[in-house]
Design a protein around this motif. Structure first.
Motif, short mmCIF file in Angstrom:
data_model
loop_
_atom_site.label_atom_id
_atom_site.label_comp_id
_atom_site.label_asym_id
_atom_site.label_seq_id
_atom_site.Cartn_x
_atom_site.Cartn_y
_atom_site.Cartn_z
N LEU A 171 -2.63 11.65 1.33
CA LEU A 171 -3.17 12.78 2.07
C LEU A 171 -2.78 14.04 1.32
CD1 LEU A 171 -2.28 11.78 5.74
CD2 LEU A 171 -4.39 11.37 4.48
N VAL A 172 -3.76 14.84 0.96
CA VAL A 172 -3.51 16.07 0.22
C VAL A 172 -4.19 17.22 0.95
CG1 VAL A 172 -3.32 14.88 -1.99
CG2 VAL A 172 -5.55 15.74 -1.25
N HIS A 173 -3.82 18.42 0.60
CA HIS A 173 -4.54 19.57 1.16
C HIS A 173 -4.72 20.62 0.09
CE1 HIS A 173 -0.96 22.08 1.25
NE2 HIS A 173 -0.31 21.20 1.99
N ASP A 174 -5.70 21.48 0.32
CA ASP A 174 -5.86 22.68 -0.48
C ASP A 174 -6.33 23.79 0.44
OD1 ASP A 174 -8.51 22.02 -0.04
OD2 ASP A 174 -9.14 22.37 -2.10
N LEU A 181 0.88 -1.16 0.00
CA LEU A 181 0.00 0.00 0.00
C LEU A 181 0.92 1.22 0.00
CD1 LEU A 181 -2.88 1.17 0.10
CD2 LEU A 181 -2.62 1.31 2.59
N ARG A 182 0.94 1.93 -1.12
CA ARG A 182 1.85 3.06 -1.30
C ARG A 182 1.12 4.35 -0.97
NH1 ARG A 182 2.75 0.89 -7.21
NH2 ARG A 182 0.51 0.75 -6.79
N ILE A 183 1.61 5.04 0.07
CA ILE A 183 0.92 6.19 0.66
C ILE A 183 1.74 7.45 0.41
CG2 ILE A 183 0.03 7.18 2.80
CD1 ILE A 183 0.14 4.21 3.91
N GLY A 184 1.08 8.49 -0.06
CA GLY A 184 1.71 9.79 -0.20
C GLY A 184 1.18 10.75 0.85
N ALA A 185 2.04 11.64 1.33
CA ALA A 185 1.60 12.60 2.34
C ALA A 185 2.50 13.82 2.32
CB ALA A 185 1.60 11.98 3.74
N PHE A 186 1.98 14.94 2.80
CA PHE A 186 2.77 16.17 2.91
C PHE A 186 3.41 16.22 4.30
CE2 PHE A 186 -1.70 16.94 3.72
CZ PHE A 186 -1.72 17.63 4.92
N PRO A 187 4.45 17.05 4.48
CA PRO A 187 5.27 16.95 5.69
C PRO A 187 4.52 17.07 7.02
CG PRO A 187 6.43 18.23 4.04
CD PRO A 187 5.05 17.97 3.48
N THR A 188 3.60 18.06 7.16
CA THR A 188 2.94 18.19 8.46
C THR A 188 2.04 17.00 8.76
OG1 THR A 188 1.35 19.66 7.35
CG2 THR A 188 3.05 20.69 8.70
N VAL A 245 0.72 15.25 -6.31
CA VAL A 245 0.10 13.98 -5.95
C VAL A 245 -0.93 13.48 -6.97
CG1 VAL A 245 -1.51 12.94 -4.29
CG2 VAL A 245 0.59 14.03 -3.49
N PRO A 246 -1.79 14.33 -7.53
CA PRO A 246 -2.77 13.80 -8.49
C PRO A 246 -2.13 12.99 -9.62
CG PRO A 246 -3.38 16.01 -7.87
CD PRO A 246 -2.02 15.76 -7.26
#
Length: 288
Positions: free
Chosen positions: A146-149, A94-101, A133-134
């Protein structure tokens, strides 16, 4: 019969806009992408692209086929999810992407919970800015992220992806004393790297307050940003997740603008057991 791999190239052309960008995304040469799209046109029996010099655009038939391609790719994701649901227990990568915080705050408890509940699941975490990420989800580099806008920098809808809301955060002005945004007009600023969502958000927030920030430093790690503010190097905007362990000499003033954290995955993958398990560990549900 239309080839799924070529449909993916057409879909990505609609997303990226140029054959060169599609080639870079798939580590192909531009000529190879052009050849595959030409074969797809012959399979479809109608022109899919309009060529003007070096530029290409989708024809009405091409845009229609892209819409169907999204449905086909989502159906393949649902098929993969159904097959995975038939296996005996969760296993595999399961490959997970996330931003630092998020890596520092939201993700560790979820990883512990997943590891305890599904020890055969091979968790792999990769740090990325949400801006990239997209593409990484669409090309299969990541399974979930996990992404943010921001309300000032909203995410453009992407038919290839689905998102689930996780968290809304307050954005703060970090300065040596309580300051509203207009009061920071003449201050030096600490911004994230150009091209990141955090950089764009800060610039737009300042512009909305009537000025362009005078940038002294660039730093992407919010711990570093707050340390620089404490050292008198400037002011910055920081999200709520980063507002922990604030050093002495830094005062946080809340703004009305918000940051939204979301769980993102490919369309059709909502019922994949590994994606659903990750969502549950994050306190979200993919079946909404």
């Amino acid at each position: 019969m239309l080839d799924v791999r070529r449909l993916r190239l057409l879909r990505d052309l609609a997303q990226h806009g140029t054959i060169a960008a599609v080639a870079a995304a798939h580590t192909y040469t531009p000529s190879a992408v052009s050849q595959q799209l030409a074969v797809l046109e012959r399979e479809a029996g109608v022109p899919l692209l309009e060529r003007t010099g070096r530029r290409v655009a989708l024809t009405p038939a091409g845009r229609t086929l892209v819409q169907h391609a999204e449905e086909v790719l989502a159906a393949l994701e649902r098929a993969a999810a159904a097959l995975a649901a038939g296996r005996d227990g969760l296993c595999g990568p399961l490959r997970i992407g996330a931003f630092p915080t998020a890596m520092r705050t939201l993700l560790p408890p979820a990883l512990v919970a997943l590891g305890e509940a599904h020890p055969r699941l091979e968790l792999s975490v990769h740090e990325f800015d949400p801006a990239v990420v997209p593409h990484l989800l669409r090309d299969g580099t990541l399974d979930v992220a996990l992404v943010h806008d921001y309300d000032l920098v909203p995410i453009e809808p992407d038919p290839a992806l689905r998102t689930v809301a996780l968290l809304d955060e307050t954005i703060y002005v970090a300065a040596a004393e309580a300051r509203d945004l207009p009061g920071c007009r003449d201050e030096p600023w600490i911004l994230a790297s150009p091209g990141t969502l955090c950089h764009t958000m800060t610039v737009r927030a300042c512009e909305a307050a009537g000025f362009i920030p005078r940038v002294r430093h660039h730093a992407d790690d919010f711990v570093t940003v707050l340390t620089f503010v404490a050292a008198g190097q400037g002011v910055a905007l920081v999200p709520e997740l980063a507002a922990t362990g604030v050093p002495a000499g830094v005062v946080l003033t809340p703004l009305e603008t918000r940051r939204r954290t979301r769980l993102a995955f490919r369309a059709g993958a909502a019922q994949h057991p590994a994606v659903a398990a990750f969502a549950e560990a994050m306190g979200a549900r993919t079946d909404h």
